[in-house]
Design an enzyme around this catalytic site. Structure first.
Site, PDB file in Angstrom:
ATOM      1  N   ASP A  76       2.642   0.312   1.625  1.00 47.27           N
ATOM      2  CA  ASP A  76       1.523   1.213   1.330  1.00 47.27           C
ATOM      3  C   ASP A  76       1.554   2.478   2.181  1.00 47.27           C
ATOM      4  O   ASP A  76       0.526   3.116   2.393  1.00 47.27           O
ATOM      5  CB  ASP A  76       0.187   0.477   1.532  1.00 47.27           C
ATOM      6  CG  ASP A  76      -0.044   0.068   2.990  1.00 47.27           C
ATOM      7  OD1 ASP A  76       0.905   0.151   3.797  1.00 47.27           O
ATOM      8  OD2 ASP A  76      -1.169  -0.331   3.318  1.00 47.27           O
ATOM      9  N   GLU A  77       2.732   2.850   2.633  1.00 45.77           N
ATOM     10  CA  GLU A  77       2.810   4.005   3.529  1.00 45.77           C
ATOM     11  C   GLU A  77       4.157   4.701   3.371  1.00 45.77           C
ATOM     12  O   GLU A  77       5.188   4.065   3.184  1.00 45.77           O
ATOM     13  CB  GLU A  77       2.630   3.537   4.976  1.00 45.77           C
ATOM     14  CG  GLU A  77       2.471   4.646   5.976  1.00 45.77           C
ATOM     15  CD  GLU A  77       2.089   4.113   7.358  1.00 45.77           C
ATOM     16  OE1 GLU A  77       1.767   4.935   8.232  1.00 45.77           O
ATOM     17  OE2 GLU A  77       2.112   2.878   7.552  1.00 45.77           O
TER      18      GLU A  77
END
Length: 225
Positions: A76-77
């Site tokens: 998620d990054e």
């Protein structure tokens, strides 16, 4: 809202932590046993790899419209090098039009944040940091969660020293903090002013990285692939 974390199995490590869990110092990479010691009532949930890959692919697709310099950091990054995106008109044109590349970068990120909700999921929040290095950009992205946007220009980095704890720096966990405390390093300012040679004596090659962290220099995990 209660602290929640995702782990593959109960004998493993945390691979994602909620904002509430992070407030207790439970981060990605924290062993499950340590997370339970820090907060015994933490809610642990199993992974859903297929679902994660699906949404990761969707947000990476959005990023690709702005730059081909993307480094996926986790599910998620990601890091985006927006230098070209913010200099499309060329240096001379930017000067004539008085365009600020930092403001342009913030504009791009705001557009991305809107697209994340419309094209990835309307429940999505996206915290972003814009700065001169990956290290400071990552730090900035944690300053206004959830759904924040923080820009740290090179001339403003000194403002971070009064805001940040040692454990706010990526790569410095509670165990490393204790080792630094034992050397008399209690704050980020202490780390900034500590002798590089003494850090290397204590930590070997890692001492160089700690010194750079204290200077807010370099980048997180050094450069793009």
């Amino acid at each position: 809202r209660k602290p929640l974390a995702v782990c593959e199995h109960l004998g493993g490590i945390i691979i994602a932590a909620s904002i509430e869990a992070k407030k207790w110092g439970i981060k990605t990479g924290t062993p499950v046993w340590e997370a339970r010691k820090i907060y015994p009532k933490i809610i642990l949930t199993k992974t859903h790899p297929e679902r994660y890959r699906f949404y990761t692919a969707r947000f990476l697709k959005v990023f690709e419209d702005y730059t081909d310099r993307i480094e996926k950091y986790s599910i998620d990054e990601a890091f985006l090098d927006l230098t070209k995106s913010c200099n499309i008109r060329g240096y001379k044109d930017r000067i004539l039009q008085k365009l600020d590349p930092w403001e342009e970068a913030a504009r791009v990120i705001k557009e991305i944040k809107v697209r994340m909700k419309t094209e990835v999921g309307d429940w999505i929040t996206c915290s972003a940091g814009v700065s001169y290095s990956k290290l400071v950009a990552k730090i900035a992205s944690d300053l206004q969660k959830p759904d924040g946007l923080v820009v740290v220009r090179p001339e403003d980095k000194h403002l971070l020293y009064d805001k940040l704890k040692l454990t706010d720096i990526p790569g410095i966990g509670f165990r490393m903090e204790k080792r630094l405390n034992d050397l008399g390093i209690k704050t980020l300012i202490d780390l900034r002013d500590y002798s590089r040679n003494k850090l290397v004596e204590q930590f070997g090659v890692q001492g160089f990285h700690l010194y750079n962290m204290g200077q807010l220099q370099g980048s997180w995990k050094e450069g793009f692939n």
